[in-house]
Enzyme design. Structure first.
Site, mmCIF file in Angstrom:
data_model
loop_
_atom_site.group_PDB
_atom_site.id
_atom_site.type_symbol
_atom_site.label_atom_id
_atom_site.label_comp_id
_atom_site.label_asym_id
_atom_site.label_seq_id
_atom_site.Cartn_x
_atom_site.Cartn_y
_atom_site.Cartn_z
ATOM 1 C CG ASP A 68 -56.572 -44.324 -44.609
ATOM 2 O OD1 ASP A 68 -57.176 -43.443 -45.226
ATOM 3 O OD2 ASP A 68 -57.145 -45.327 -44.122
ATOM 4 C CG HIS A 104 -55.847 -36.455 -49.159
ATOM 5 N ND1 HIS A 104 -56.128 -37.237 -50.229
ATOM 6 C CD2 HIS A 104 -55.460 -35.260 -49.646
ATOM 7 C CE1 HIS A 104 -55.917 -36.542 -51.322
ATOM 8 N NE2 HIS A 104 -55.513 -35.351 -51.001
HETATM 9 P P1 IMP Z 1 -66.311 -48.468 -49.605
HETATM 10 O O1 IMP Z 1 -65.191 -48.125 -50.526
HETATM 11 O O2 IMP Z 1 -67.010 -47.289 -49.031
HETATM 12 O O3 IMP Z 1 -67.262 -49.461 -50.196
HETATM 13 O O4 IMP Z 1 -65.660 -49.211 -48.341
HETATM 14 C C1 IMP Z 1 -65.140 -50.517 -48.420
HETATM 15 C C2 IMP Z 1 -63.994 -50.721 -47.451
HETATM 16 O O5 IMP Z 1 -62.861 -50.004 -47.897
HETATM 17 C C3 IMP Z 1 -64.284 -50.250 -46.029
HETATM 18 O O6 IMP Z 1 -63.644 -51.131 -45.121
HETATM 19 C C4 IMP Z 1 -63.628 -48.888 -45.996
HETATM 20 O O7 IMP Z 1 -63.268 -48.508 -44.689
HETATM 21 C C5 IMP Z 1 -62.414 -49.125 -46.868
HETATM 22 N N1 IMP Z 1 -61.979 -47.893 -47.509
HETATM 23 C C6 IMP Z 1 -62.564 -47.264 -48.544
HETATM 24 N N2 IMP Z 1 -61.871 -46.162 -48.868
HETATM 25 C C7 IMP Z 1 -60.819 -46.102 -48.048
HETATM 26 C C8 IMP Z 1 -59.716 -45.191 -47.933
HETATM 27 O O8 IMP Z 1 -59.559 -44.208 -48.678
HETATM 28 N N3 IMP Z 1 -58.823 -45.498 -46.939
HETATM 29 C C9 IMP Z 1 -58.941 -46.580 -46.129
HETATM 30 N N4 IMP Z 1 -59.941 -47.435 -46.223
HETATM 31 C C10 IMP Z 1 -60.881 -47.214 -47.163
#
Ligand code: IMP
Length: 533
Positions: A68, A104
């Site tokens: 982010d 985004h």
């Molecule tokens: P997943 O990618 O859905 O498996 O999530 C794994 C971890 O990465 C979680 O803590 C999410 O909140 C974080 N996460 C995944 N994508 C993003 C992103 O684009 N921005 C911030 N955190 C992310």
């Protein structure tokens, strides 16, 4: 000094800084804050370090904090920049990892549109977006997302390509995140978009790809997957058809986070059939291997690799448990495209938030600032840094586009950023959120760590290790954020904002080449290359 030497010197500085940053902190503080010597930007005319190996007009943009960072803005600006290069007629924007866990918001004709799986730059007539083989794609959500985009920009036919080798995500992998939570007896920590299970089944070879959905016998293949999942759910006493998964369509329609059930086998397959039909109608699915080989040799194409998530969320190099399941570094493009390598890219940009870092998840990084969930519960006895974190959360709207969760606020951690930049493979930095600061406040920046015996220890991913480090801070003066938002050039920035940028450049060894100064598209300052004496 010879121009090439400048670039090599930068590389040596980065090496030295990695092993001994304290010296740089003292030197830079003295030079910048006492002697007003501000050095910013890439050395004019210096060759990029790997220029001979790289293809012209190629850019990669990667987050070097914890996600982010505001990468979308930088991507937008770089597309414009590439299109201004004489001879460049089109820009190909390639997503090479991640899926609908990314998110985004971009503005199209004054309206906000959320992008999740579709690459940025879709609103430009001259861009083509590739969702490549390293991505995990949920077809129904993709069709919904494209529908919203087409409402704003018209038909996207010919502007989007989906790799037939991309990894398929369905509601089954999303339901599996629910099952994983039950198995672990605690939240499995994903965004609920099926990302972790989809990548896991790529590795264990139980998963499917987009081409399996495009095959004639797809109903049989996916039906068999459904049956396999149903058996496993039943073994855990769960009824697969009734498991709740995110409902993207309803969420978009209502603006509130909505869920729906996976549904019975036929219902599940029918939903996929609708999406499949649309993929065919829109002629989206292609062998991207062929597209890349053509693009590589045709210099009328600018090429931009759009990173998602960040190095700090890298499956191997991030800090668990809040990591994603893909290679978020520059190296991810090799597996994510099967044609391009990191060496092929000329311009490698790392993005970070300048005055602070934000993070989602449960882990507490060394520079975490404790805040109550509801800011109304912030006690009167709150420390200045907690008050600053509360101000940041509100002013910068630190809430996830995909998850809707509030993000944690952390002091900028240069020890971590240095590590992340190095492992991401970037060469220069672009900073965002320079306007999130106030005149008269103090901004704490972590410069290095020590262990319990007072010895300097480096950043290393992993909480087991990081819980034992002691972060050391320098306190730097804040600046007027509103004046920042009005500035049109680096010279017009308040002194303390320029000093802060120079301090980051000097203590990371990575030149800062651009900053964003507010939420609007025009709140963007490019840092000119600096003259070498
Ligand atoms: P997943 O990618 O859905 O498996 O999530 C794994 C971890 O990465 C979680 O803590 C999410 O909140 C974080 N996460 C995944 N994508 C993003 C992103 O684009 N921005 C911030 N955190 C992310």
């Amino acid at each position: 000094m010879a121009r090439e030497t400048e670039a090599l010197l930068l590389r040596d500085t980065q090496k030295d800084l990695f092993f001994n940053p304290q010296l740089a902190v003292e030197t830079q503080y003295d030079l910048i804050y006492i002697k007003n010597q501000v050095i910013l930007g890439w050395p004019l005319g210096a060759q990029r370090l790997f220029a001979e190996l790289a293809r012209e007009n190629t850019v990669i943009i990667i987050g070097v904090a914890l996600g982010d960072e505001g990468k979308g803005r930088l991507v937008d600006n770089k597309i414009k920049f590439l299109l201004e290069i004489p001879g460049v007629q089109k820009v190909v924007v390639i997503r090479f990892q991640g899926g609908s866990n990314a998110g985004h918001t971009i503005q199209i004709r004054g309206e906000n549109v959320g992008l999740h799986q579709v690459p940025s730059g879709i609103m430009y007539a001259e861009t083509v977006g590739i969702m490549d083989r390293g991505m995990v794609i949920h077809p129904e959500d993709l069709i919904t997302e494209i529908g919203y985009i087409e409402d704003k920009v018209g038909d996207t036919r010919g502007k989007l390509i989906l790799s037939s080798d991309a990894i398929l995500v369905t509601d089954l992998e999303r339901a599996e995140e629910v099952l994983n939570t039950i198995k672990q007896k605690k939240a499995a920590g994903g965004t609920g978009r099926g990302i972790g299970p989809a990548y896991a089944h790529f590795y264990d070879r139980l998963g499917l790809n987009i081409h399996d959905l495009m095959d004639e016998n797809w109903r049989e293949t996916l039906g068999t997957q459904y049956d396999r999942y149903e058996k496993e759910f039943t073994a855990f006493g769960l009824d697969l058809p009734n498991v709740l998964v995110p409902d993207f369509k309803e969420t978009k329609r209502s603006g509130k986070s909505k869920t729906r059930t996976v549904g019975q086998r036929e219902e599940f397959l029918d939903r996929l059939e609708d999406a499949r039909k649309k993929l065919i109608e829109k002629d989206l699915v292609k062998n991207t291997f062929v597209s890349h080989t053509n693009i590589y040799s045709d210099l009328s194409y600018g090429v931009l690799f759009e990173g998602a998530q960040a190095l700090g969320l890298h499956a191997w190099l991030g800090t668990r448990p809040d990591v994603t399941s893909s290679d978020t570094s520059m190296d991810g493009i090799k597996t994510g495209t099967a044609v391009w390598r990191g060496q092929d890219i000329l311009d490698r940009i790392g993005v970070f938030k300048i005055p602070y870092t934000s993070s989602v998840g449960v882990r507490k990084m060394p520079t975490h600032i404790e805040l109550p969930k509801d800011l109304a519960d912030l006690p009167e006895t709150a420390t200045d840094e907690q008050k600053r974190a509360a101000y940041i959360r509100v002013k910068a709207r630190e809430k996830g586009t995909t998850s809707g969760r509030f993000r944690d606020i952390l002091h900028l951690d240069l020890e971590m950023i240095r590590y992340n930049c190095r492992m991401a493979g970037i060469e220069v930095l672009a900073g965002t959120h320079l306007d999130i600061a106030r005149e008269g406040e103090t901004i704490k920046v972590c410069t290095h760590y020590t262990n319990g015996s007072g010895e300097r220890v480096p950043y290393q991913p992993g909480l087991r290790y990081l819980n034992g480090v002691i972060p050391h801070y320098i306190e730097l003066p804040g600046w007027d954020g509103e004046a920042v938002a009005k500035a049109k050039s680096i010279e017009e920035l308040p002194d303390n904002a320029r000093y802060f940028l120079a301090f980051i450049q000097g203590t990371t060894g990575y030149p800062i080449v651009a900053v964003t100064t507010g939420p609007a598209r025009e709140n963007f300052i490019s840092v000119p290359d600096r003259e070498i004496k």
